[in-house]
Design a protein around this motif. Structure first.
Motif, short mmCIF file in Angstrom:
data_model
loop_
_atom_site.label_atom_id
_atom_site.label_comp_id
_atom_site.label_asym_id
_atom_site.label_seq_id
_atom_site.Cartn_x
_atom_site.Cartn_y
_atom_site.Cartn_z
N VAL A 37 0.85 -1.20 0.00
CA VAL A 37 0.00 0.00 0.00
C VAL A 37 0.88 1.24 0.00
CG1 VAL A 37 -1.94 1.17 1.11
CG2 VAL A 37 -1.57 -1.25 1.50
N GLY A 39 0.48 5.29 0.97
CA GLY A 39 -0.43 6.27 1.58
C GLY A 39 -0.46 7.50 0.69
N SER A 40 0.08 8.60 1.19
CA SER A 40 0.17 9.80 0.34
C SER A 40 1.57 9.91 -0.27
CB SER A 40 -0.16 11.05 1.14
OG SER A 40 0.76 11.19 2.21
N HIS A 42 4.56 10.29 1.13
CA HIS A 42 5.44 11.31 1.69
C HIS A 42 6.72 10.74 2.31
CE1 HIS A 42 2.18 14.13 1.00
NE2 HIS A 42 3.00 15.12 1.32
N SER A 43 6.91 9.42 2.29
CA SER A 43 8.15 8.88 2.85
C SER A 43 9.31 9.08 1.87
CB SER A 43 7.99 7.38 3.15
OG SER A 43 7.08 7.21 4.21
N SER A 98 4.34 17.59 11.69
CA SER A 98 4.49 18.94 11.13
C SER A 98 3.54 19.19 9.98
CB SER A 98 5.93 19.17 10.69
OG SER A 98 6.22 18.38 9.55
N THR A 103 -1.52 10.21 5.25
CA THR A 103 -2.66 9.36 5.63
C THR A 103 -2.50 8.83 7.06
OG1 THR A 103 -1.63 7.33 4.81
CG2 THR A 103 -2.96 8.61 3.22
N GLY A 106 -0.48 5.54 6.87
CA GLY A 106 0.92 5.82 6.50
C GLY A 106 1.68 6.42 7.67
N THR A 110 4.87 4.20 10.16
CA THR A 110 6.27 4.63 10.32
C THR A 110 6.52 5.34 11.65
OG1 THR A 110 5.86 6.77 9.27
CG2 THR A 110 6.51 4.96 7.81
N HIS A 113 5.42 11.29 14.21
CA HIS A 113 5.26 11.94 15.53
C HIS A 113 5.31 13.46 15.41
CE1 HIS A 113 9.47 13.26 15.52
NE2 HIS A 113 9.59 12.25 14.68
N ARG A 303 12.99 17.52 18.46
CA ARG A 303 11.72 17.32 19.16
C ARG A 303 11.88 16.23 20.21
NH1 ARG A 303 7.81 16.87 13.90
NH2 ARG A 303 9.67 15.91 13.01
N HIS A 350 14.20 7.25 11.75
CA HIS A 350 12.80 7.29 11.31
C HIS A 350 12.68 6.41 10.07
CE1 HIS A 350 8.98 8.81 9.85
NE2 HIS A 350 8.92 9.78 10.74
C1 FAD Z 1 7.27 17.62 4.31
C2 FAD Z 1 7.27 16.43 5.22
C3 FAD Z 1 7.17 16.64 6.59
C4 FAD Z 1 7.18 15.53 7.46
N1 FAD Z 1 7.04 15.76 8.80
C5 FAD Z 1 7.06 14.72 9.65
C6 FAD Z 1 6.90 14.92 11.05
O1 FAD Z 1 6.64 16.02 11.53
N2 FAD Z 1 7.01 13.84 11.87
C7 FAD Z 1 7.27 12.59 11.39
O2 FAD Z 1 7.40 11.65 12.17
N3 FAD Z 1 7.39 12.36 10.06
C8 FAD Z 1 7.27 13.40 9.19
N4 FAD Z 1 7.37 13.16 7.84
C9 FAD Z 1 7.47 11.77 7.37
C10 FAD Z 1 6.08 11.18 7.14
O3 FAD Z 1 5.25 11.43 8.23
C11 FAD Z 1 6.14 9.66 6.98
O4 FAD Z 1 6.98 9.34 5.93
C12 FAD Z 1 4.76 9.04 6.76
O5 FAD Z 1 4.89 7.63 6.77
C13 FAD Z 1 4.13 9.45 5.43
O6 FAD Z 1 2.78 9.00 5.37
P1 FAD Z 1 2.16 8.60 3.96
O7 FAD Z 1 0.67 8.54 4.12
O8 FAD Z 1 2.68 9.46 2.89
O9 FAD Z 1 2.70 7.12 3.83
P2 FAD Z 1 3.63 6.49 2.65
O10 FAD Z 1 4.91 7.23 2.63
O11 FAD Z 1 2.86 6.42 1.41
O12 FAD Z 1 3.86 5.02 3.25
C14 FAD Z 1 4.61 4.83 4.42
C15 FAD Z 1 4.43 3.39 4.90
O13 FAD Z 1 3.08 3.21 5.33
C16 FAD Z 1 2.55 2.04 4.72
N5 FAD Z 1 1.11 2.21 4.57
C17 FAD Z 1 0.44 3.30 4.14
N6 FAD Z 1 -0.87 3.06 4.14
C18 FAD Z 1 -1.02 1.78 4.57
C19 FAD Z 1 -2.14 0.94 4.78
N7 FAD Z 1 -3.39 1.36 4.58
N8 FAD Z 1 -1.93 -0.33 5.19
C20 FAD Z 1 -0.67 -0.78 5.42
N9 FAD Z 1 0.43 -0.02 5.25
C21 FAD Z 1 0.25 1.24 4.83
C22 FAD Z 1 3.26 1.96 3.38
O14 FAD Z 1 3.18 0.67 2.84
C23 FAD Z 1 4.66 2.34 3.80
O15 FAD Z 1 5.28 1.21 4.36
C24 FAD Z 1 7.33 14.22 6.94
C25 FAD Z 1 7.42 14.02 5.56
C26 FAD Z 1 7.38 15.11 4.71
C27 FAD Z 1 7.44 14.90 3.23
#
Ligand code: FAD
Length: 400
Positions: A37, A39-40, A42-43, A98, A103, A106, A110, A113, A303, A350
Motif C-alpha cells: 500500500v 499512503g500519500s 510522503h516517505s 508537522s 494518511t 501511513g 512509520t 510523531h 523534538r 525514522h
Molecule cells: C514535508 C514532510 C514533513 C514531514 N514531517 C514529519 C513529522 O513532523 N514527523 C514525522 O514523524 N514524520 C514526518 N514526515 C514523514 C512522514 O510522516 C512519513 O513518511 C509518513 O509515513 C508518510 O505518510 P504517507 O501517508 O505518505 O505514507 P507512505 O509514505 O505512502 O507510506 C509509508 C508506509 O506506510 C505504509 N502504509 C500506508 N498506508 C497503509 C495501509 N493502509 N496499510 C498498510 N500499510 C500502509 C506503506 O506501505 C509504507 O510502508 C514528513 C514528511 C514530509 C514529506
C-alpha cells in the motif's frame, strides 16, 4: 503516483491501482503475488515501493465513527480530513506531525510523531488488517502497530481521542546554542509541544505550542515580531498561525497548513532518535560535525517523543530526542554523509526518512526485532507484502 512526494523514489511497481470498494480491494490482494500500500507517498525511504501492485486506498469510502473516547476511521484518510471530522465532533488527537497531508495508516506505519508526547501510533487501540489470503483480522498487539506496511492492508484504525483543545503558537528567536543545551529539559517541558530549529552554527529558533489553560513557562530568546517559516527564506504563509493567537489543536500543532506545500518541496529528510539520557551528548557530537552538515542542510528540527510500546517505534521503551534534518535534494552527497552521523550518535532512524544504518546494527537496537520478524511471517507467510525495503531489514519470507 509513480514517484514519492519528494521525487527521490521512483516506484518500481508494475501497476498502481486505486480500488473503489472493499470487495475490489480484497479481490486485488487475493490475486496478487506482490502488493504494497502507498499512503500519500510522503516517505523519503523506499518503504512504500513494490515490484508488483501498488495500492492506494484513496478511492475507498470514508469511515468515521465515534464511540466514547475512541474513533474508528478509514486508514487512507488524510490527517487533515480526520482532524476536521474530529473537531466537528468536539474531539482531537493528542498530537500531530508537522504536516497534515499524510494518511492515517501511513503515519502510523512509520511511527510518525510531533513533539512533546507519544507518536500517533501511541493512540492506536486496534487496526483492521486485510491479509494476503483475503482474511481480515483486528490486530491489537503493540507489535503490529508500526507495521512498515508488512502485515497486510490496514483498512481501518481505532484511535484514542481526547476532547478538542485550543493551542497558541509562539516562535522565540535568537536562542543561543549553549542556552539550548544547558536548558534542554526545561525548554522542552515549557509547552505542550516544542520544536527547536537549529543551524548548528550557534543559534536556535523555538516553536512553542502552548495548550490554552496550561500554566505558562518562560522561554529564552525573544518572541518573533512576524510569522516565521522553519526553513529560512521560505514563505511563512504556508505555516500555521503564530503570534500567540489561540486556535483549534489541528490548526496549530502542525507547522504547515493543509492547503499549502509543507516544508520546502525540493528536499530530502532524515531523522534520528536517541534516548533522552544521551540527548546533550548526541547534540554536541553533531555540532562538532557542523562543517560537513551545514553545506547540505536546509534546517534541523529537534523534538521530544515519549517512550511507547509499539515494537518498531524508534521511541520504543525509552523517552527520546528526535533530531531531524531537511537536506538539499542531493541524494549521493546526503547518503555519503549519513554513515558518519550514524556512527557518531548510534540512533534509531525514522523509517520513512533516509538512513543507512546496516540491518544487523539496527536489529541490535530494537529488543523486539525478532518478534516483529515472526509477526511478519505469521500474517504474511508467502511474503506478498515483503518489498525490497522489508527484505533488506527482515529477510525474505522464505528465510525468515
Ligand atoms: C514535508 C514532510 C514533513 C514531514 N514531517 C514529519 C513529522 O513532523 N514527523 C514525522 O514523524 N514524520 C514526518 N514526515 C514523514 C512522514 O510522516 C512519513 O513518511 C509518513 O509515513 C508518510 O505518510 P504517507 O501517508 O505518505 O505514507 P507512505 O509514505 O505512502 O507510506 C509509508 C508506509 O506506510 C505504509 N502504509 C500506508 N498506508 C497503509 C495501509 N493502509 N496499510 C498498510 N500499510 C500502509 C506503506 O506501505 C509504507 O510502508 C514528513 C514528511 C514530509 C514529506
Amino acid at each position: 503516483m509513480r514517484t514519492n512526494w519528494a521525487g527521490n523514489v521512483t516506484f518500481t511497481a508494475a501497476e498502481v491501482v486505486t480500488p473503489a470498494t472493499a470487495e475490489d480491494l480484497r479481490a486485488l490482494v487475493r490475486g496478487s503475488s506482490a502488493v504494497h500500500v502507498v499512503g500519500s507517498g510522503h516517505s523519503f525511504s523506499p518503504i512504500a515501493d513494490t515490484t508488483g501492485t501498488l495500492v492506494s486506498l484513496a478511492g475507498l469510502p470514508e469511515v468515521f465513527e465515534v464511540s466514547g473516547s475512541t474513533a474508528r476511521v478509514s486508514a487512507g484518510m488524510t490527517l487533515a480530513a480526520l482532524a476536521v471530522h474530529l473537531e466537528n465532533a468536539g474531539l482531537a488527537l493528542h498530537t500531530l506531525p508537522s504536516l497534515p497531508h499524510i494518511t492515517v495508516a501511513g503515519a502510523i506505519a512509520t511511527a510518525t510523531h510531533g513533539s512533546g508526547s507519544h507518536s500517533l501510533s501511541g493512540a492506536v487501540r486496534s487496526m483492521e488488517v486485510l491479509r494476503a489470503d483475503g482474511s481480515t483480522v483486528e490486530l491489537t498487539s503493540p507489535g503490529a502497530v508500526v507495521s512498515l506496511g508488512g502485515l497486510g492492508v490496514v483498512t481501518a484504525v481505532t484511535l484514542d481521542v481526547v476532547p478538542s483543545f485550543q493551542v497558541e503558537q509562539t516562535v522565540y528567536e535568537d536562542v543561543a546554542w549553549t542556552t539550548l543545551l544547558v536548558q534542554l529539559e526545561q525548554i522542552f517541558a515549557g509547552a505542550y509541544s516544542v520544536s527547536a530549529f537549529v543551524d548548528w552554527q550557534g543559534g536556535a529558533t523555538l516553536f512553542a505550542k502552548h495548550r490554552v489553560g496550561d500554566p505558562r513557562a518562560a522561554f529564552p530568546g525573544r518572541p518573533a515580531s512576524a510569522p516565521v517559516h522553519p526553513v529560512p527564506g521560505q514563505p511563512a504563509l504556508h505555516c500555521t498561525v503564530q503570534g500567540g493567537v489561540p486556535g483549534p489543536w489541528h490548526e496549530r500543532l502542525p507547522h504547515f497548513r493543509a492547503e499549502f506545500t509543507p516544508s520546502v518541496g525540493e528536499e530530502l529528510q532524515t531523522e534520528y532518535f536517541v534516548p533522552r539520557t544521551r540527548a546533550v551528548t548526541a547534540l554536541r557530537a553533531l555540532a562538532e560535525m557542523s562543517t560537513v552538515i551545514s553545506p547540505l542542510v536546509q534546517t534541523c528540527e529537534i523534538r521530544t517523543v515519549s517512550d511507547e510500546d509499539a515494537w518498531l517505534s524508534p521511541a520504543y521503551d525509552r523517552d527520546s530526542l528526535a533530531i531531524h534534518f531537511t537536506w538539499v535534494p542531493n541524494t549521493p552527497a546526503v547518503l555519503a554523509l549519513l554513515p558518519r552521523l550514524e556512527e557518531a550518535i548510534a540512533p534509531r532512524p525514522h523509517w520513512g526518512k533516509l538512513f543507512t544504518v546496516p540491518p544487523a546494527l539496527l536489529a541490535a537496537r530494537y529488543p523486539q526485532w525478532d518478534a516483529f520478524r515472526a509477526l511478519l511471517t505469521e500474517h504474511d507467510p508467502k511474503g506478498v507484502f515483503r518489498n525490497e525495503f522489508l527484505t533488506r531489514y527482515f529477510g525474505s519470507s522464505a528465510s525468515s
